[in-house]
Design a protein around this motif. Structure first.
Motif, PDB file in Angstrom:
ATOM      1  N   VAL A   1      -0.625   4.108  34.192  1.00  0.00           N
ATOM      2  CA  VAL A   1      -1.498   4.358  33.049  1.00  0.00           C
ATOM      3  C   VAL A   1      -1.834   3.038  32.347  1.00  0.00           C
ATOM      4  N   LEU A   2      -0.817   2.178  32.180  1.00  0.00           N
ATOM      5  CA  LEU A   2      -1.074   0.895  31.513  1.00  0.00           C
ATOM      6  C   LEU A   2      -2.114   0.079  32.268  1.00  0.00           C
ATOM      7  N   LYS A   3      -1.969  -0.030  33.584  1.00  0.00           N
ATOM      8  CA  LYS A   3      -2.924  -0.810  34.375  1.00  0.00           C
ATOM      9  C   LYS A   3      -4.312  -0.193  34.329  1.00  0.00           C
ATOM     10  N   HIS A   4      -4.364   1.121  34.343  1.00  0.00           N
ATOM     11  CA  HIS A   4      -5.652   1.815  34.316  1.00  0.00           C
ATOM     12  C   HIS A   4      -6.401   1.526  33.019  1.00  0.00           C
ATOM     13  N   ILE A   5      -5.687   1.510  31.906  1.00  0.00           N
ATOM     14  CA  ILE A   5      -6.330   1.322  30.606  1.00  0.00           C
ATOM     15  C   ILE A   5      -6.500  -0.152  30.247  1.00  0.00           C
ATOM     16  N   LEU A   6      -5.470  -0.951  30.518  1.00  0.00           N
ATOM     17  CA  LEU A   6      -5.499  -2.359  30.102  1.00  0.00           C
ATOM     18  C   LEU A   6      -6.029  -3.305  31.173  1.00  0.00           C
ATOM     19  N   GLY A   7      -6.026  -2.862  32.393  1.00  0.00           N
ATOM     20  CA  GLY A   7      -6.452  -3.722  33.488  1.00  0.00           C
ATOM     21  C   GLY A   7      -5.260  -4.417  34.125  1.00  0.00           C
ATOM     22  N   ASN A   8      -5.377  -4.652  35.393  1.00  0.00           N
ATOM     23  CA  ASN A   8      -4.295  -5.236  36.178  1.00  0.00           C
ATOM     24  C   ASN A   8      -3.876  -6.616  35.664  1.00  0.00           C
ATOM     25  N   ASP A   9      -4.841  -7.457  35.319  1.00  0.00           N
ATOM     26  CA  ASP A   9      -4.522  -8.835  34.894  1.00  0.00           C
ATOM     27  C   ASP A   9      -3.634  -8.860  33.658  1.00  0.00           C
ATOM     28  N   ARG A  10      -3.993  -8.093  32.653  1.00  0.00           N
ATOM     29  CA  ARG A  10      -3.216  -8.096  31.404  1.00  0.00           C
ATOM     30  C   ARG A  10      -1.793  -7.587  31.627  1.00  0.00           C
ATOM     31  N   VAL A  11      -1.659  -6.550  32.427  1.00  0.00           N
ATOM     32  CA  VAL A  11      -0.334  -5.988  32.697  1.00  0.00           C
ATOM     33  C   VAL A  11       0.493  -6.946  33.544  1.00  0.00           C
ATOM     34  N   GLU A  12      -0.112  -7.541  34.553  1.00  0.00           N
ATOM     35  CA  GLU A  12       0.614  -8.469  35.430  1.00  0.00           C
ATOM     36  C   GLU A  12       1.112  -9.703  34.675  1.00  0.00           C
ATOM     37  N   LYS A  37      -3.730   2.479  24.760  1.00  0.00           N
ATOM     38  CA  LYS A  37      -4.982   2.472  23.997  1.00  0.00           C
ATOM     39  C   LYS A  37      -4.864   1.629  22.735  1.00  0.00           C
ATOM     40  N   ARG A  38      -3.685   1.632  22.123  1.00  0.00           N
ATOM     41  CA  ARG A  38      -3.480   0.760  20.952  1.00  0.00           C
ATOM     42  C   ARG A  38      -3.557  -0.701  21.380  1.00  0.00           C
ATOM     43  N   LEU A  39      -2.939  -1.011  22.507  1.00  0.00           N
ATOM     44  CA  LEU A  39      -2.995  -2.381  23.020  1.00  0.00           C
ATOM     45  C   LEU A  39      -4.421  -2.772  23.385  1.00  0.00           C
ATOM     46  N   LYS A  40      -5.172  -1.850  23.940  1.00  0.00           N
ATOM     47  CA  LYS A  40      -6.553  -2.141  24.315  1.00  0.00           C
ATOM     48  C   LYS A  40      -7.403  -2.435  23.080  1.00  0.00           C
ATOM     49  N   SER A  41      -7.132  -1.707  22.006  1.00  0.00           N
ATOM     50  CA  SER A  41      -7.911  -1.931  20.783  1.00  0.00           C
ATOM     51  C   SER A  41      -7.472  -3.196  20.046  1.00  0.00           C
ATOM     52  N   ARG A  42      -6.352  -3.738  20.454  1.00  0.00           N
ATOM     53  CA  ARG A  42      -5.832  -4.981  19.867  1.00  0.00           C
ATOM     54  C   ARG A  42      -5.669  -6.002  20.988  1.00  0.00           C
ATOM     55  N   GLN A  43      -6.770  -6.575  21.421  1.00  0.00           N
ATOM     56  CA  GLN A  43      -6.786  -7.470  22.586  1.00  0.00           C
ATOM     57  C   GLN A  43      -5.835  -8.653  22.464  1.00  0.00           C
ATOM     58  N   ARG A  44      -5.583  -9.096  21.250  1.00  0.00           N
ATOM     59  CA  ARG A  44      -4.704 -10.262  21.065  1.00  0.00           C
ATOM     60  C   ARG A  44      -3.229  -9.894  21.013  1.00  0.00           C
ATOM     61  N   MET A  45      -2.917  -8.621  20.878  1.00  0.00           N
ATOM     62  CA  MET A  45      -1.529  -8.186  20.788  1.00  0.00           C
ATOM     63  C   MET A  45      -0.860  -8.299  22.156  1.00  0.00           C
ATOM     64  N   ARG A  46       0.269  -8.965  22.191  1.00  0.00           N
ATOM     65  CA  ARG A  46       1.038  -9.084  23.425  1.00  0.00           C
ATOM     66  C   ARG A  46       1.748  -7.770  23.730  1.00  0.00           C
ATOM     67  N   LEU A  47       1.948  -7.494  24.994  1.00  0.00           N
ATOM     68  CA  LEU A  47       2.707  -6.313  25.382  1.00  0.00           C
ATOM     69  C   LEU A  47       4.135  -6.438  24.867  1.00  0.00           C
ATOM     70  N   GLY A  48       4.637  -7.669  24.814  1.00  0.00           N
ATOM     71  CA  GLY A  48       5.977  -7.914  24.276  1.00  0.00           C
ATOM     72  C   GLY A  48       6.086  -7.503  22.816  1.00  0.00           C
ATOM     73  N   ALA A  49       5.008  -7.670  22.068  1.00  0.00           N
ATOM     74  CA  ALA A  49       5.010  -7.251  20.661  1.00  0.00           C
ATOM     75  C   ALA A  49       5.082  -5.727  20.565  1.00  0.00           C
ATOM     76  N   MET A  50       4.436  -5.048  21.497  1.00  0.00           N
ATOM     77  CA  MET A  50       4.517  -3.586  21.521  1.00  0.00           C
ATOM     78  C   MET A  50       5.935  -3.151  21.864  1.00  0.00           C
ATOM     79  N   VAL A  51       6.597  -3.874  22.758  1.00  0.00           N
ATOM     80  CA  VAL A  51       7.995  -3.570  23.090  1.00  0.00           C
ATOM     81  C   VAL A  51       8.856  -3.674  21.843  1.00  0.00           C
ATOM     82  N   GLU A  52       8.668  -4.737  21.068  1.00  0.00           N
ATOM     83  CA  GLU A  52       9.437  -4.918  19.831  1.00  0.00           C
ATOM     84  C   GLU A  52       9.192  -3.747  18.879  1.00  0.00           C
ATOM     85  N   ARG A  53       7.948  -3.337  18.760  1.00  0.00           N
ATOM     86  CA  ARG A  53       7.605  -2.224  17.865  1.00  0.00           C
ATOM     87  C   ARG A  53       8.250  -0.929  18.347  1.00  0.00           C
ATOM     88  N   LEU A  54       8.219  -0.706  19.648  1.00  0.00           N
ATOM     89  CA  LEU A  54       8.753   0.535  20.205  1.00  0.00           C
ATOM     90  C   LEU A  54      10.271   0.558  20.258  1.00  0.00           C
TER      91      LEU A  54
END
Length: 101
Positions: A1-12, A37-54
């Motif tokens: 799901v992450l790759k589908h929404i965010l794209g392979n490059d961002r996830v990789e 979708k939250r990450l997609k709407s916040r292009q500058r947000m790192r996935l690592g920052a989402m991990v910290e939040r979660l």
């Protein structure tokens, strides 16, 4: 799901963080989709920052985007249970679980 929404490059670029997001959200499709979708709407947000939040359990339940929310989804499902199932369901928390790897 992450790759589908965010794209392979961002996830990789942050593959470890992407995997942590899935684990923290217990691979629940709705929760992972909302996080993506939250990450997609916040292009500058790192996935690592989402991990910290979660990492905060309360934040996981408060995930929402637009009119879709994890907490609301659980509440609707809970309300649909009859009394017997509402009594039984919390007991499932005492069962040992296998961790996903």
């Amino acid at each position: 799901v992450l790759k589908h929404i965010l794209g392979n490059d961002r996830v990789e670029k942050e593959l470890d963080a992407a995997n942590q997001i899935a684990v923290l959200l217990q691979h629940l499709p709705l929760a992972v989709e909302i996080a993506a979708k939250r990450l997609k709407s916040r292009q500058r947000m790192r996935l690592g920052a989402m991990v910290e939040r979660l990492s905060d359990t309360q934040s996981r339940l408060d995930l929402e985007i637009s009119d879709v929310a994890v907490r609301s989804s659980f509440e609707v499902s809970w309300e649909a249970l009859d009394f017997e199932l509402r009594t039984f369901f919390p007991l499932l928390a005492y069962l040992p679980s296998r961790s996903r790897r």
